[in-house]
Enzyme design. Structure first.
Site, mmCIF file in Angstrom:
data_model
loop_
_atom_site.group_PDB
_atom_site.id
_atom_site.type_symbol
_atom_site.label_atom_id
_atom_site.label_comp_id
_atom_site.label_asym_id
_atom_site.label_seq_id
_atom_site.Cartn_x
_atom_site.Cartn_y
_atom_site.Cartn_z
ATOM 1 N N THR A 79 0.819 -1.215 0.000
ATOM 2 C CA THR A 79 0.000 0.000 0.000
ATOM 3 C C THR A 79 0.850 1.260 0.000
ATOM 4 O O THR A 79 0.478 2.269 -0.598
ATOM 5 C CB THR A 79 -0.937 -0.024 1.230
ATOM 6 O OG1 THR A 79 -1.835 -1.115 1.080
ATOM 7 C CG2 THR A 79 -1.739 1.257 1.369
ATOM 8 N N SER A 97 1.898 -7.856 -1.040
ATOM 9 C CA SER A 97 2.781 -8.817 -0.361
ATOM 10 C C SER A 97 2.181 -10.218 -0.250
ATOM 11 O O SER A 97 2.932 -11.189 -0.098
ATOM 12 C CB SER A 97 3.192 -8.289 1.009
ATOM 13 O OG SER A 97 2.073 -8.109 1.843
ATOM 14 N N THR A 106 1.858 -4.508 4.153
ATOM 15 C CA THR A 106 1.674 -4.899 5.550
ATOM 16 C C THR A 106 1.190 -6.344 5.700
ATOM 17 O O THR A 106 1.430 -6.971 6.729
ATOM 18 C CB THR A 106 0.633 -3.986 6.235
ATOM 19 O OG1 THR A 106 -0.601 -4.082 5.525
ATOM 20 C CG2 THR A 106 1.103 -2.548 6.293
ATOM 21 N N ASP A 107 0.517 -6.868 4.660
ATOM 22 C CA ASP A 107 -0.190 -8.144 4.831
ATOM 23 C C ASP A 107 0.720 -9.302 5.249
ATOM 24 O O ASP A 107 0.350 -10.103 6.101
ATOM 25 C CB ASP A 107 -0.913 -8.530 3.531
ATOM 26 C CG ASP A 107 -2.110 -7.637 3.240
ATOM 27 O OD1 ASP A 107 -2.508 -6.858 4.138
ATOM 28 O OD2 ASP A 107 -2.645 -7.705 2.124
HETATM 29 N N1 ASP Z 1 -2.260 -5.334 0.099
HETATM 30 C C1 ASP Z 1 -1.207 -4.643 0.744
HETATM 31 C C2 ASP Z 1 0.020 -5.514 0.847
HETATM 32 O O1 ASP Z 1 0.746 -5.557 -0.093
HETATM 33 C C3 ASP Z 1 -1.651 -4.170 2.063
HETATM 34 C C4 ASP Z 1 -0.741 -3.186 2.683
HETATM 35 O O2 ASP Z 1 0.376 -2.938 2.272
HETATM 36 O O3 ASP Z 1 -1.180 -2.629 3.706
HETATM 37 O O4 ASP Z 1 0.301 -6.158 1.829
#
Ligand code: ASP
Length: 335
Positions: free
Chosen positions: A23, A67, A98-99
């Site tokens: 994100t 991710s 974050t995932d």
């Molecule tokens: N979908 C995103 C990721 O790549 C979510 C994020 O980064 O918060 O993990």
């Protein structure tokens, strides 16, 4: 006594930002109203004006993916990029989704064991949203990465001005900005204005592992009450290289599923973890069918303090490197 700006003493510091997606690197809504990957390391750094005052910055784009889409080879590519960057003597920030940040941070703690700080950061809100958290997180992570106090502390994660030990982090909320926790231990430090403060240091280094290639298939089977024999048999019939069973309590299975688990453990490593989120699997407390004494006696391997996700990454790396059962046991004994 006023704190002098750490920027002043670290003007000549070098910082390498490795961007991998997530994100923090997304912007611009798609026709469906969603976010898409747009920004590389240079855009990310350029969007945080005070960053350029901190250090000489070099951006390197390693990956540009959400991710959850990372393969084991992708995570190893991040590790290799971090190792190469560390060899230049620069501090390193890795921007990441974050995932699955917890898996990457943990994997790097096994794969890259260097003195230079390696600091993951991320964002829950993309740059074009109100209360975007990426710029502040990137600035704080950069301060940590160039701080001499961060050396030798292993892989770190910085979000919301908190500094966490990378191997302990978990994502604990699906959409709130404050999404990371390393409870039951908590952050080991924080960033206050420009000051990097550590209150604690990681007690020990995890074992060093190597990636040998490929993508070993290691599912996690989450068990509740009454784990069915058929579920274990269905997995066992598939092309799996190892299994992590995420068990209630200190590592306790329904008695009926034990023969199937034990049969599988004769062929491939079967690791059991505690699904509680804290503590560790026990070894010598419960001696009923399906208790941990029974499982260990039948060849299953306790994950000790590792949760199922970290046990999975560990087992994938070990199997990629052709580890035998004895080696798998020895490594899990270290957690
Ligand atoms: N979908 C995103 C990721 O790549 C979510 C994020 O980064 O918060 O993990």
């Amino acid at each position: 006594m006023p704190h002098r700006d750490a920027d002043a003493s670290s003007k000549r510091a070098r910082l390498i930002i490795l961007s991998t997606g997530g994100t923090i690197a997304m912007t611009t809504e798609t026709a469906q109203g969603g976010a898409a990957m747009k920004l590389g390391a240079a855009n990310l750094a350029g969007a945080v004006p005070r960053l350029a005052d901190l250090a000489e910055i070099e951006g390197r784009d390693v990956l540009a993916k959400p991710s959850a889409d990372f393969t084991l080879a992708d995570i190893v590519a991040i590790a290799d990029a971090a190792q190469a960057a560390a060899e230049t003597g620069a501090g390193i920030v890795i921007t990441h989704g974050t995932d699955t940040l917890e898996e990457s941070a943990f994997a790097l703690s096994l794969l890259v064991q260097v003195e230079m700080p390696i600091v993951f950061t991320a964002a829950m809100r993309r740059p074009d949203q109100p209360s975007a958290d990426g710029p502040a997180n990137l600035l704080a992570a950069s301060r940590v990465a160039i701080s001499p106090a961060s050396r030798g502390k292993g892989i770190l994660v910085v979000a919301d001005d908190e500094i966490h030990a990378g191997p302990l982090i978990r994502k604990v909320h699906s959409f709130r900005p404050h999404a990371f926790s390393s409870l039951p231990f908590g952050p080991i430090g924080y960033v206050a204005e420009e000051r990097v403060r550590f209150a604690l240091a990681p007690a020990s280094r995890p074992p060093g592992l190597a990636y040998g290639g490929g993508a070993p298939v290691v599912p996690i089977l989450e068990a509740g009450p009454g784990l069915e024999t058929q579920t274990v048999e269905a997995l066992a019939a598939g092309a799996i290289d190892g299994l992590v069973v995420n068990l209630p309590g200190a590592g306790h299975s329904a008695a009926g599923a034990v023969p199937a688990l034990a049969g599988l453990a004769e062929r491939i490593p079967v690791v059991f973890a505690s699904r509680t989120g804290a503590g560790e699997t026990l070894r010598g407390s419960y001696d009923y069918p399906g208790g941990e004494i029974d499982l260990i006696g039948r060849g299953l391997i306790p994950a000790n303090a590792l949760d199922a996700r970290k046990a999975r990454i560990t087992l994938q790396l070990l199997l990629s490197d052709q580890a035998d059962l004895g080696q798998v046991r020895t490594v899990f004994d270290r957690f």
